[in-house]
Design an enzyme around this catalytic site. Structure first.
Site, short mmCIF file in Angstrom:
data_model
loop_
_atom_site.label_atom_id
_atom_site.label_comp_id
_atom_site.label_asym_id
_atom_site.label_seq_id
_atom_site.Cartn_x
_atom_site.Cartn_y
_atom_site.Cartn_z
N ARG A 38 10.83 6.59 4.03
CA ARG A 38 10.85 8.09 3.97
C ARG A 38 11.51 8.54 5.49
O ARG A 38 11.99 9.40 5.62
CB ARG A 38 9.38 8.53 4.09
CG ARG A 38 8.76 8.39 2.70
CD ARG A 38 7.24 8.64 2.56
NE ARG A 38 7.03 9.90 3.25
CZ ARG A 38 5.62 10.16 3.72
NH1 ARG A 38 4.90 9.28 3.32
NH2 ARG A 38 5.42 11.59 3.99
N TYR A 53 12.60 0.29 -3.58
CA TYR A 53 12.06 1.79 -3.54
C TYR A 53 13.20 2.59 -3.94
O TYR A 53 14.67 2.56 -3.68
CB TYR A 53 11.52 2.13 -2.16
CG TYR A 53 10.29 1.53 -1.80
CD1 TYR A 53 8.95 2.39 -2.14
CD2 TYR A 53 10.15 0.54 -1.04
CE1 TYR A 53 7.82 1.78 -2.11
CE2 TYR A 53 8.79 -0.04 -0.69
CZ TYR A 53 7.76 0.49 -1.16
OH TYR A 53 6.34 0.13 -0.80
N ASP A 84 1.60 5.16 0.36
CA ASP A 84 1.08 6.23 0.65
C ASP A 84 0.46 7.43 -0.17
O ASP A 84 0.93 7.16 -1.49
CB ASP A 84 1.85 7.14 1.84
CG ASP A 84 2.20 5.98 3.06
OD1 ASP A 84 1.45 5.05 3.28
OD2 ASP A 84 3.24 6.26 3.78
N ARG A 92 0.84 -1.09 0.00
CA ARG A 92 -0.03 0.17 0.16
C ARG A 92 0.86 1.17 -0.02
O ARG A 92 1.34 1.69 1.15
CB ARG A 92 -0.94 0.07 1.19
CG ARG A 92 -2.21 -1.09 1.13
CD ARG A 92 -2.78 -1.24 2.52
NE ARG A 92 -1.89 -1.72 3.47
CZ ARG A 92 -2.40 -1.96 4.75
NH1 ARG A 92 -3.52 -1.58 4.90
NH2 ARG A 92 -1.45 -2.34 5.82
#
Length: 271
Positions: free
Chosen positions: A213, A114, A56, A54
């Site tokens: 992040r 990522y 963000d 999922r």
């Protein structure tokens, strides 16, 4: 019933993340609606595609993967064209592949990568600005690289999880498994291109909510001297979110790719 693997790319700027939410635009919701329009009312309620994870609100994807089983006999090429005609322009389906019934975009995944993009120049193009985090501080690249290397391997990443972290969101976990903040990072490094971009790329078996992040935000604090050089290992060991740095903005984050084991694909598309 045919199970499909969909590989997608999307600009997450205008969406409230992957997961469907009532009355809000999401990637999963748009994909479900597109499938419903393609199939028509004769096939009932359209199935909800399952994503590899999922992302963000505001996070982008270069290679998100979804799986969905359809009863309608649609050839792969037709399904690909129909989806891209029906979906909003910010979401594109790169490929559609038939997969065995046991394939699941999240449960079958074995690794994810990522990428986070930092802009270090003085003047950012308006066509680039929505997809980078501008950082005008002077950064020590050696300290950034050292911090990135410190998170490689298996660790408890509590220090880098959001306070509401869903620790079951490991890419190869089943939802019934116990929650755990332990993840394995296979690769973690910074690189520069020929322009003003600084890229962080991390590959692992799964990531906690906001983990990438929070890693980036902490490394930037180390790189600009707000945290001592070499402090990443201590922050990891503290298992304390307050010991780490701020959460980097969503707009610089991209889900780069998702990896799966080899599956025996159907011999031929019967449609």
């Amino acid at each position: 019933m045919q199970n499909w693997k969909l590989t997608l790319t999307y600009d997450g700027t205008a969406f409230y993340g992957w997961q469907v939410q009532p009355s809000l635009p999401t990637i999963q919701g748009e994909l479900q609606s597109a499938i419903g329009r393609i199939l028509g009312s004769g096939w009932g309620e359209p199935p909800l595609p399952q994503g590899s994870g999922r992302t963000d609100a505001g996070v982008h994807a270069l290679g998100q993967v979804a799986s969905v089983a359809l009863e309608a006999p649609v050839p792969a090429d037709n399904l690909l064209r129909a989806l891209n005609r029906t979906l909003p322009a910010a979401i594109r389906v790169l490929s559609v592949e038939p997969v065995p019934p046991e394939f699941h975009a999240r449960h079958s995944a074995r690794a994810k990568t990522y990428e986070y993009r930092i802009f270090r120049g003085n003047l950012c193009s308006p066509f680039l600005a929505p997809y980078v985090h501008p950082c005008r501080w002077k950064l020590d690249l050696a300290s950034l690289q050292d911090a990135a290397q410190a998170v490689s391997g298996e660790h408890d990443f509590t220090s880098f999880a959001a306070s509401d972290s869903d620790t079951t969101n490991r890419v190869n976990d089943d939802e019934s498994e116990p929650k755990s903040p332990i993840r394995t990072v296979y690769r973690s490094e910074w690189s520069t291109d020929e322009g003003d971009l600084l890229l962080y790329r991390v590959r692992g078996n799964g990531f906690l909510h906001h983990m990438v992040r929070n890693l980036v935000g902490t490394m930037l604090e180390i790189g600009r001297g707000q945290f001592p050089a070499g402090s990443m290992a201590r922050i990891l060991e503290s298992r304390n979110r307050s010991a780490a740095g701020p959460t980097a903005p969503a707009k610089g984050l991209f889900l780069h790719s998702v990896e799966y084991p080899d599956f025996d694909l159907p011999a031929a598309n019967p449609f």
